[in-house]
Structure formats: structure tokens, C-alpha cells
Scaffold this active site. Structure first.
Site, PDB file in Angstrom:
ATOM      1  N   LYS A  43       0.996 -20.554   5.325  1.00  0.00           N
ATOM      2  CA  LYS A  43       1.943 -20.673   6.433  1.00  0.00           C
ATOM      3  C   LYS A  43       1.964 -19.364   7.192  1.00  0.00           C
ATOM      4  CE  LYS A  43       6.121 -22.514   7.929  1.00  0.00           C
ATOM      5  NZ  LYS A  43       5.329 -23.176   8.976  1.00  0.00           N
ATOM      6  N   ARG A  69       0.418   7.534  11.211  1.00  0.00           N
ATOM      7  CA  ARG A  69      -1.031   7.701  11.028  1.00  0.00           C
ATOM      8  C   ARG A  69      -1.617   8.162  12.356  1.00  0.00           C
ATOM      9  NH1 ARG A  69      -3.389   2.763   7.382  1.00  0.00           N
ATOM     10  NH2 ARG A  69      -1.543   2.417   6.095  1.00  0.00           N
ATOM     11  N   LYS A  88      -7.265 -17.094   5.998  1.00  0.00           N
ATOM     12  CA  LYS A  88      -7.590 -15.736   5.542  1.00  0.00           C
ATOM     13  C   LYS A  88      -8.802 -15.745   4.628  1.00  0.00           C
ATOM     14  CE  LYS A  88      -2.974 -13.731   5.118  1.00  0.00           C
ATOM     15  NZ  LYS A  88      -2.106 -13.085   4.121  1.00  0.00           N
ATOM     16  N   ARG A 141      -4.569   0.075  -5.956  1.00  0.00           N
ATOM     17  CA  ARG A 141      -5.036   1.455  -5.743  1.00  0.00           C
ATOM     18  C   ARG A 141      -3.894   2.266  -5.149  1.00  0.00           C
ATOM     19  NH1 ARG A 141      -4.766   0.850  -0.258  1.00  0.00           N
ATOM     20  NH2 ARG A 141      -5.546  -1.122   0.517  1.00  0.00           N
ATOM     21  N   GLU A 183       2.612  -6.447  -1.910  1.00  0.00           N
ATOM     22  CA  GLU A 183       3.004  -6.629  -0.509  1.00  0.00           C
ATOM     23  C   GLU A 183       3.712  -7.970  -0.321  1.00  0.00           C
ATOM     24  OE1 GLU A 183      -0.272  -3.891   1.774  1.00  0.00           O
ATOM     25  OE2 GLU A 183      -0.575  -6.057   1.866  1.00  0.00           O
ATOM     26  N   LYS A 232      -1.629  -1.159   9.768  1.00  0.00           N
ATOM     27  CA  LYS A 232      -0.414  -0.357   9.786  1.00  0.00           C
ATOM     28  C   LYS A 232      -0.575   0.910  10.622  1.00  0.00           C
ATOM     29  CE  LYS A 232       0.281  -2.064   5.128  1.00  0.00           C
ATOM     30  NZ  LYS A 232      -0.110  -1.824   3.734  1.00  0.00           N
ATOM     31  N   LYS A 272      -7.772 -12.899  -3.159  1.00  0.00           N
ATOM     32  CA  LYS A 272      -6.394 -13.059  -2.708  1.00  0.00           C
ATOM     33  C   LYS A 272      -5.802 -14.422  -3.046  1.00  0.00           C
ATOM     34  CE  LYS A 272      -5.940 -11.198   1.535  1.00  0.00           C
ATOM     35  NZ  LYS A 272      -5.687 -10.273   2.620  1.00  0.00           N
ATOM     36  N   GLY A 301      -7.845  -4.741   4.880  1.00  0.00           N
ATOM     37  CA  GLY A 301      -7.832  -3.894   6.068  1.00  0.00           C
ATOM     38  C   GLY A 301      -7.454  -4.629   7.342  1.00  0.00           C
ATOM     39  N   VAL A 313      -2.640   4.528   1.577  1.00  0.00           N
ATOM     40  CA  VAL A 313      -2.538   5.550   2.628  1.00  0.00           C
ATOM     41  C   VAL A 313      -1.084   6.025   2.760  1.00  0.00           C
ATOM     42  CG1 VAL A 313      -2.818   5.982   5.108  1.00  0.00           C
ATOM     43  CG2 VAL A 313      -4.462   4.507   3.915  1.00  0.00           C
TER      44      VAL A 313
HETATM   45  P1  ADP Z   1      -5.121  -7.264   4.447  1.00  0.00           P
HETATM   46  O1  ADP Z   1      -5.483  -7.369   3.007  1.00  0.00           O
HETATM   47  O2  ADP Z   1      -6.269  -7.457   5.361  1.00  0.00           O
HETATM   48  O3  ADP Z   1      -4.278  -6.058   4.755  1.00  0.00           O
HETATM   49  P2  ADP Z   1      -2.720  -8.915   4.287  1.00  0.00           P
HETATM   50  O4  ADP Z   1      -2.742 -10.223   3.616  1.00  0.00           O
HETATM   51  O5  ADP Z   1      -2.113  -7.761   3.532  1.00  0.00           O
HETATM   52  O6  ADP Z   1      -4.202  -8.541   4.739  1.00  0.00           O
HETATM   53  O7  ADP Z   1      -1.978  -9.033   5.680  1.00  0.00           O
HETATM   54  C1  ADP Z   1      -1.954  -7.980   6.619  1.00  0.00           C
HETATM   55  C2  ADP Z   1      -0.913  -8.268   7.694  1.00  0.00           C
HETATM   56  O8  ADP Z   1      -1.205  -9.512   8.343  1.00  0.00           O
HETATM   57  C3  ADP Z   1       0.508  -8.435   7.193  1.00  0.00           C
HETATM   58  O9  ADP Z   1       1.171  -7.203   7.034  1.00  0.00           O
HETATM   59  C4  ADP Z   1       1.130  -9.280   8.301  1.00  0.00           C
HETATM   60  O10 ADP Z   1       1.415  -8.506   9.429  1.00  0.00           O
HETATM   61  C5  ADP Z   1       0.002 -10.211   8.657  1.00  0.00           C
HETATM   62  N1  ADP Z   1       0.074 -11.450   7.863  1.00  0.00           N
HETATM   63  C6  ADP Z   1      -0.622 -11.750   6.747  1.00  0.00           C
HETATM   64  N2  ADP Z   1      -0.295 -12.973   6.275  1.00  0.00           N
HETATM   65  C7  ADP Z   1       0.629 -13.470   7.117  1.00  0.00           C
HETATM   66  C8  ADP Z   1       1.390 -14.713   7.180  1.00  0.00           C
HETATM   67  N3  ADP Z   1       1.207 -15.662   6.279  1.00  0.00           N
HETATM   68  N4  ADP Z   1       2.266 -14.857   8.193  1.00  0.00           N
HETATM   69  C9  ADP Z   1       2.456 -13.891   9.132  1.00  0.00           C
HETATM   70  N5  ADP Z   1       1.768 -12.721   9.122  1.00  0.00           N
HETATM   71  C10 ADP Z   1       0.874 -12.506   8.147  1.00  0.00           C
END
Ligand code: ADP
Length: 454
Positions: free
Chosen positions: A200, A337, A157, A291, A274, A236, A115, A163, A294
Site C-alpha cells: 500500500k 547532508r 518495490k 548496518r 524503519e 534522506k 525486503k 537507497g 549515515v
Molecule cells: P530504500 O531501501 O530504497 O531506502 P525504503 O523501503 O526504506 O527504501 O523506502 C524509502 C522511502 O520511500 C521511505 O522513507 C518513504 O518515503 C518511501 N516509501 C517507501 N514505502 C512506502 C509506502 N508503502 N508508502 C509511502 N511511501 C513509501
């Protein structure tokens, strides 16, 4: 395409079988011992048991899957979502053994799968990304420097995350050190990689994602957005297309950004970019899913495009028949879902037998599910039971139809229970005034006692 091997289970395995049937492509589905009686096994042309119930011994067992492909004479492999779908080693092994992997190249998966690397690549393509570290953060000193620069709150992260797991929010400087260590440990145990990065943390943004498809001739188009802001613990629950807060102009801006991001890694096949959308209308890339997702059906309902068939056609080397100017969003679609979880008991999983089942129908209702009366939900896999998808001329009609559909749906229905589901949560959300106004953000469900309102 001679034959497609489906390296997955549940509703997505069934969805792939259906697309193959419509294109007259024979299918073989691999399955674990726990899924011998599953619907995909009954409906595919052939099935091969590849191991015991735990996924490491079956759905994640690359050698067993490739042997099954060889044995069955398949020439193509569809990974679905989850399991091996975003594993570059698996995509590479498929290529090495001359199987057609129905998805992007191993190199595109690898670049987007890390990521933090993904963010730098996408940034180079001129797409706004969430401010944060350039790549992984290797020391607590570095973590302090970055957090001071971007300002608190920050989110740590896992670079290999997915997920909704492997994320920690830090509101104050004093909490950074402890959370940095915990995040690394969690990343190591969940993803076998302790690397983390920092960005952030936006307070209550919207999650808006763009579906793209790209063929192998350099044609990449976007198919509108999905609003996936209704989340619980970053996972989600309900998705819709179009987003109630995205207008034509913003859609084009985000769509163009998504196409640029995909082109930046030479992306081919279906994928999703995203973004987080802030209250002031600015948007920032968070990650790409390489990919089928869902929530793809809401895009299918509104664009009239069958994404699974597009995936297969692209993998067969066909040129996209649709141009960007052909894409029109018509009406509104919502997906709920339905999980085997008890929303009144902190979403505890509720696997077990389904004795009685009534699926909803009528105008504007589609159900993608692998469950049937007499089926027993195994405890080994994720808890998704069904996706109920509604379609209406406008958002109000899509909401009404979804409410009708969920009220018609019966899973078990005996007072003594058995499989409990997340249907009550969806019904409560659908009638909540904040949802009706289209104002749900990613933190809304977490901070609202939605079930308590009744
Ligand atoms: P994953 O790959 O685990 O799905 P994502 O990076 O897509 O992780 O983030 C999943 C969710 O986490 C986002 O839809 C949002 O709700 C929250 N999120 C992720 N990054 C941020 C951020 N920088 N600030 C606020 N919320 C975040």
C-alpha cells in the site's frame, strides 16, 4: 581486537578510524586509486590500495579486501554503510576466513536484505507491517489481485532495493501493468534481481526509524527514534532526533516493536528498523537496515552513546553496559547532508577540486567530513561531502545553531564556483514554516518549491 580493516571510504571510514583510536585499536584502510589522497588514508595507521577507481574493482572487490586483511594482519573488518555492508556473502566470507565481521550475522543480513522476506518475519514477531503481498509477486494477475485487495495507490518495490531506488508508485489500475514491467526491468538492472513486491502506498506519511543495539547475550535495546521525513526522491536530506511528532508513549510502542523485529532474526550489533507513520498515529514496518546509518550522529548527540564504539565492543564479545532504563533523550539534534550537487540545476553532481574550505564550529556544532582544502571530490562515488550536525537544548536552538553553522560554512567561495552544494536547500528548508512546525512529511520537498520561496 588486534586490528580493524575498514572496507569503506569517505566520512564513514574516518568515523570508524576515530572510534578505533579512542579504543586503542590499530586501523588499516583499503582504498581505490582515486582515493590515494583521501583523509582516511592519511589518518589510518596503514592503508592498502586494492584497485582502480570504479567500486566494482575496489570497494566491492571481496577477494582484494580479504587479501588486504590477511596481508595487514587485521582480525576484524568494519564495512561502514553502502558497498559491502549489507552483502550476506561478504559477511559469510569474513566468517569463513576467520575475520570478525563488525555487524550482524550473514543469516540476519540475508533475511532482512530481502525486503519481502523481512516483512513476513517481522510480521510474525507481532510488528505491524505495511499491507501488501506476502513475498514477491510473480505475475501481473497476482499483482492485480493484491492491488485490488489493498486498494490504490500501491507501490511496487524491488525486493533487493535500497537507497531510495527501485520503487514505482501506481495510482490507478490502468497504470499497473506498465509499471509492473518497468519496475522489474529497473530492479534487474540496478540490483541484478528482477523480483518485486507490492504494498500500500501511504500518501505523505512520516518516516520514523528506531535505532537498536544488540549484544551476543540476547540483550537488545532501542535508542529512540530519528525523523527522516525530509526526503527528495525517497532519499534522506535532513534527519532529526527526537521526532517533533513522537511522544513518550508512541516512542515506547515503536521501540518495543523494533526490539521484537530485531529479536525475530537473532540480530546482533547496531541496526535500524524503519517505519512509516500515518497521520492517524499508526505505524508500519517498511525495512531494516543491518548496518550503521549515515544519520547515526543525531542519536549519538541526544543519547550520549557512541554508536561506533558500541559496534566495536559488541563485536569484541562484550556485554552491553547500558540498559533500556538508562536511555534518556536529552535535547535535540539535527543533521544536514551536504552533497556535492547543484540544487539550482536539478541536483546535478558537482565533483571537482575544493580550493577553499571553512568548516563551521561553535557551541552545538559537529561536522563529520572527509574533505579538506586541496582535496578533489572524485566523480566515482556518492556525492556526500559532509554531515553538519547541530545540538541544542530544544528543537528551536538546534535549528538556530544549524542555520548559523551552514551560514558559516564555505566550500570554495570563489564566484566562479567549482563544487556547488546542497547548503542553499537546507537553509531554505530550515526557515520554512512547515519545517518549523515539525510537519514535514516524505512528500513535502517533492511538492514544494522550497528554493523558489526566497
Ligand atoms: P530504500 O531501501 O530504497 O531506502 P525504503 O523501503 O526504506 O527504501 O523506502 C524509502 C522511502 O520511500 C521511505 O522513507 C518513504 O518515503 C518511501 N516509501 C517507501 N514505502 C512506502 C509506502 N508503502 N508508502 C509511502 N511511501 C513509501
Amino acid at each position: 581486537m588486534k586490528k580493524v580493516l575498514i572496507a569503506n571510504r569517505g566520512e564513514i571510514a574516518l568515523r570508524i578510524i576515530r572510534a578505533c583510536m579512542e579504543l586503542n585499536i590499530p586501523t588499516v584502510v583499503v582504498h581505490s586509486e582515486a582515493d590515494t589522497d583521501s583523509l582516511p588514508v592519511k589518518l589510518a595507521d596503514e592503508s592498502i590500495c586494492i584497485g582502480p577507481a570504479p567500486s566494482v574493482k575496489s570497494y566491492l572487490n571481496m577477494r582484494a579486501i580479504l587479501s588486504a586483511a590477511t596481508l595487514s594482519g587485521a582480525d576484524s573488518i568494519h564495512p561502514g554503510y553502502g558497498f559491502l555492508a549489507e552483502n550476506p556473502l561478504f559477511a559469510d566470507m569474513c566468517e569463513q576466513h576467520n575475520f570478525n565481521f563488525i555487524g550482524p550475522s550473514a543469516s540476519a543480513i540475508a533475511k532482512m536484505g530481502d525486503k519481502s522476506v523481512a516483512k513476513s518475519i517481522v510480521k510474525e514477531s507481532g510488528v505491524p507491517v505495511v499491507p501488501g503481498s506476502d513475498g514477491p509477486v510473480f505475475s501481473i494477475q497476482q499483482a492485480y489481485e493484491i492491488a485490488d485487495e489493498i486498494g490504490y495507490p500501491v507501490i511496487i518495490k524491488a525486493v533487493a532495493g535500497g537507497g531510495g531506488r527501485g520503487m514505482r508508485v501506481v495510482y490507478e489500475k490502468e497504470e499497473l501493468e506498465k509499471n509492473y514491467a518497468t519496475a522489474q526491468n529497473e530492479a534487474l538492472s540496478a540490483f541484478k534481481d528482477s523480483s518485486v513486491y507490492i504494498e500500500k502506498y501511504f500518501i505523505n506519511p512520516k518516516h520514523i526509524e528506531i535505532q537498536i543495539i544488540a549484544d551476543s547475550y540476547g540483550n537488545t535495546i532501542y535508542l529512540g527514534e530519528r525523523d527522516c521525513s525530509a526526503q527528495r526522491r525517497h532519499q534522506k536530506l535532513l534527519e532529526e532526533c527526537p521526532s517533533p511528532v513522537v511522544n513518550k508513549e508512541l516512542r515506547k510502542k515503536m521501540g518495543d516493536a523494533a526490539v521484537n523485529a530485531a529479536k525475530g532474526v537473532g540480530y546482533e550489533n547496531a541496526g535500524t528498523i524503519e517505519f512509516l507513520l500515518d497521520k492517524d498515529g499508526s505505524f508500519y514496518f517498511i525495512e531494516m537496515n543491518t548496518r550503521i546509518q549515515v544519520e547515526h550522529p543525531v542519536t549519538e548527540m541526544v543519547t550520549g552513546i557512541d554508536l561506533l564504539k558500541e559496534q566495536l565492543k559488541i563485536a569484541m564479545g562484550e556485554k552491553l553496559e547500558i540498559k533500556q532504563s538508562d536511555i534518556k533523550l536529552n535535547g535535540h539534534s539535527i543533521e544536514c547532508r551536504i552533497n556535492a550537487e547543484d540544487p539550482y540545476r536539478n541536483f546535478t553532481p558537482t565533483p571537482g577540486p575544493i580550493t577553499w574550505l571553512h568548516l563551521p564550529g561553535g557551541p552545538g556544532i559537529r561536522v563529520d567530513t572527509h574533505i579538506y582544502a586541496g582535496y578533489s571530490v572524485p566523480s566515482f562515488y556518492d556525492s556526500l561531502l559532509a554531515k553538519v550536525i547541530s545540538f541544542g537544548h530544544d528543537r528551536d536552538e538546534a535549528i538556530k545553531r544549524m542555520e548559523r553553522g551552514l551560514n558559516e560554512m564555505i566550500i570554495n567561495g570563489l564566484p566562479q564556483g567549482g563544487v556547488k552544494t546542497t547548503i542553499p536547500l537546507h537553509l531554505a528548508l530550515l526557515k520554512h514554516p512547515v519545517f518549523k512546525e515539525g510537519k514535514v512529511d516524505t512528500g513535502f520537498i517533492g511538492r514544494t518549491d522550497i528554493l523558489g520561496q526566497e
